[in-house]
Enzyme design. Structure first.
Site, PDB file in Angstrom:
ATOM      1  CG  ASN A 153     -37.732  32.954   3.544  1.00  0.00           C
ATOM      2  OD1 ASN A 153     -36.700  33.467   3.989  1.00  0.00           O
ATOM      3  ND2 ASN A 153     -37.820  31.670   3.279  1.00  0.00           N
ATOM      4  CD  GLN A 181     -41.261  36.022   1.088  1.00  0.00           C
ATOM      5  OE1 GLN A 181     -42.409  36.442   1.046  1.00  0.00           O
ATOM      6  NE2 GLN A 181     -40.947  34.802   0.682  1.00  0.00           N
ATOM      7  CB  SER A 201     -38.968  36.377  -6.732  1.00  0.00           C
ATOM      8  OG  SER A 201     -39.390  35.166  -7.284  1.00  0.00           O
ATOM      9  CB  THR A 239     -33.481  34.055 -25.952  1.00  0.00           C
ATOM     10  OG1 THR A 239     -32.515  33.796 -26.964  1.00  0.00           O
ATOM     11  CG2 THR A 239     -34.722  34.686 -26.565  1.00  0.00           C
ATOM     12  CB  CYS A 329     -36.266  23.770   0.812  1.00  0.00           C
ATOM     13  SG  CYS A 329     -35.933  25.502   0.714  1.00  0.00           S
TER      14      CYS A 329
HETATM   15  C1  LIG Z   1     -36.411  35.530   0.910  1.00  0.00           C
HETATM   16  C2  LIG Z   1     -36.289  34.757  -0.347  1.00  0.00           C
HETATM   17  N1  LIG Z   1     -35.187  34.884  -1.088  1.00  0.00           N
HETATM   18  C3  LIG Z   1     -35.039  34.221  -2.246  1.00  0.00           C
HETATM   19  C4  LIG Z   1     -36.005  33.367  -2.714  1.00  0.00           C
HETATM   20  C5  LIG Z   1     -35.789  32.637  -3.997  1.00  0.00           C
HETATM   21  O1  LIG Z   1     -36.532  33.240  -5.032  1.00  0.00           O
HETATM   22  P1  LIG Z   1     -36.835  32.460  -6.387  1.00  0.00           P
HETATM   23  O2  LIG Z   1     -37.811  31.390  -6.058  1.00  0.00           O
HETATM   24  O3  LIG Z   1     -37.418  33.502  -7.290  1.00  0.00           O
HETATM   25  O4  LIG Z   1     -35.528  31.953  -6.901  1.00  0.00           O
HETATM   26  C6  LIG Z   1     -37.177  33.187  -1.965  1.00  0.00           C
HETATM   27  C7  LIG Z   1     -38.250  32.273  -2.398  1.00  0.00           C
HETATM   28  O5  LIG Z   1     -38.274  31.118  -2.201  1.00  0.00           O
HETATM   29  C8  LIG Z   1     -37.318  33.905  -0.746  1.00  0.00           C
HETATM   30  O6  LIG Z   1     -38.411  33.771   0.019  1.00  0.00           O
END
Ligand SMILES: Cc1ncc(COP(=O)(O)O)c(C=O)c1O
Length: 376
Positions: A153, A181, A201, A239, A329
């Site tokens: 990412n 991603q 996601s 739920t 982050c």
């Molecule tokens: C490579 C990767 N893994 C996991 C996540 C976490 O996903 P989510 O925000 O749906 O918990 C992200 C996103 O921030 C991501 O870019």
């Protein structure tokens, strides 16, 4: 403030109005609990199962292998902890450039004495050294879990997960890949890929936040990560996030329909940003392998480290350009990224991650080149 330019689509994307329209009935009149047996429940149960079928069809797998979750983090936690606790994997092989959803989960398992973690070597461009993965798996014994992401990412590097899966199969290891991603950005054919677990996601491809999937290969039985009711065929109590599930499926359908067009558009934006920066910013380089095996959605720029460039995220924000230094982050303050550090040590420049979506335009790219030129 001038019109803002949003180039942080790897952190999250805007909700597609067509996705919102598909979700709206389930936020309003169709509010039944899918576990209820009367008509309100039956209509929302149908919506959940229709969404599951649609996701399964797109990923070319059976609906029974798809579990809806709250997102990539929960999906990876479920797969990794399940492999250790239910499948007897006492060894985990991973890389130092994984998302924290993976890294912190495996570190926690190691700290609790539930698994031993080994890290595969990286090549100088940040790609996984597959020969090293093979060597690690040859040398250990007992069931292992390999967890390696499909696309990074931060720098955008794409891993050949077919090759990883074949190595895992040869050594009898389970393979989890964080595909957050790439689901919604690349075609994925689960009949054809030697993976045991993948994740998705919704908010990474214009779907709602808090919606995700976990794929678990048929024949693998994990116990639920969340205890409680018997939802998601006893795999995930609670739920269902009905509108999230409907939105996830609709967003994936739209992303799949628009794939060729969006990919061509976004690829050309990434290329022109690279060319523009090369022309106008002295000493600019790029982290990762942006012209090789790479996400078309991500460009990680490396600026020579100066007092000005250290402040670039802040100054770009002041100029209305929304980008990050790495994962969500670390955006805001360029406090250093574990990914850049793992690949480059102290040699990495100041990292600025630009990540695109179909809404970005060539004019925005031109404005961004100009801003970086004046602020770097
Ligand atoms: C490579 C990767 N893994 C996991 C996540 C976490 O996903 P989510 O925000 O749906 O918990 C992200 C996103 O921030 C991501 O870019």
């Amino acid at each position: 403030m001038p019109d803002r330019i949003y180039l942080d689509n790897a952190a999250t994307t805007s909700l597609d109005p067509a996705v919102l329209a598909a979700m709206m009935p389930y936020l309003t009149e169709r509010f039944g609990n899918p576990s209820s047996i009367y008509s309100y429940g039956r209509e929302t149960r149908l919506a959940v199962e229709t969404a599951r079928k649609s996701v399964a069809r797109i990923l070319n797998t059976r609906p029974a292998t798809i579990f809806f979750t709250s997102g990539g983090t929960e999906s990876s936690n479920t797969a990794i902890c399940g492999a250790v606790r239910d499948l007897g994997c006492r060894r985990i092989v991973t890389s130092p450039v994984e998302h924290h959803a993976t890294l912190h989960t495996v570190e926690n398992l190691q700290r609790r004495g539930e698994a031993v973690v080994e890290h595969v070597r990286l090549r100088p461009d940040g790609h996984i050294d597959l020969a090293d993965l093979d060597r690690i798996l040859v040398n250990g014994d007992g069931p292992a879990l390999v967890t390696l992401m499909h696309a990074n990412n931060e720098v955008g590097n794409l891993t050949d997960i077919r090759a990883v899966g074949e190595i895992c199969r040869r050594h009898g290891a389970y393979f989890h890949s964080d595909t957050v991603q790439t689901v919604g950005h690349f075609p994925i054919d689960l009949q054809d890929l030697p993976v045991d677990f993948i994740t998705g996601s919704g908010h990474k491809f214009h779907g709602p936040k808090g919606s995700g999937i976990l794929y678990v290969r048929e024949g693998i039985a994990l116990s639920p990560f969340l205890q409680g009711g018997g939802q998601e065929r006893n795999m995930r109590a609670g739920t269902e996030n009905l509108y999230g599930i409907v939105g996830f499926a609709r967003a994936l359908e739209l992303a799949t329909e628009r794939y060729e067009e969006d990919r061509a558009h976004v690829t050309s934006l990434k290329r022109s940003l690279m060319e523009g920066l090369r022309r106008s910013v002295d000493g600019v380089r790029f982290h990762g392998d942006p012209e090789g095996e790479s996400l078309y959605t991500v460009l990680n720029v490396s600026l020579p480290r100066t007092e000005r460039s250290e402040m670039i995220l802040y100054n770009l924000d002041m100029a209305g350009v929304c980008v990050s230094g790495g994962s969500a982050c670390t955006s805001g303050a360029n406090q250093g990224s574990h990914v850049i550090r793992a690949i480059y040590g102290d040699e990495g420049g100041v990292a600025v991650r630009f990540s695109f979506c179909r809404h970005n335009t060539p004019e925005e790219v031109d404005r961004v080149v100009e801003q970086v030129r004046s602020l770097a």
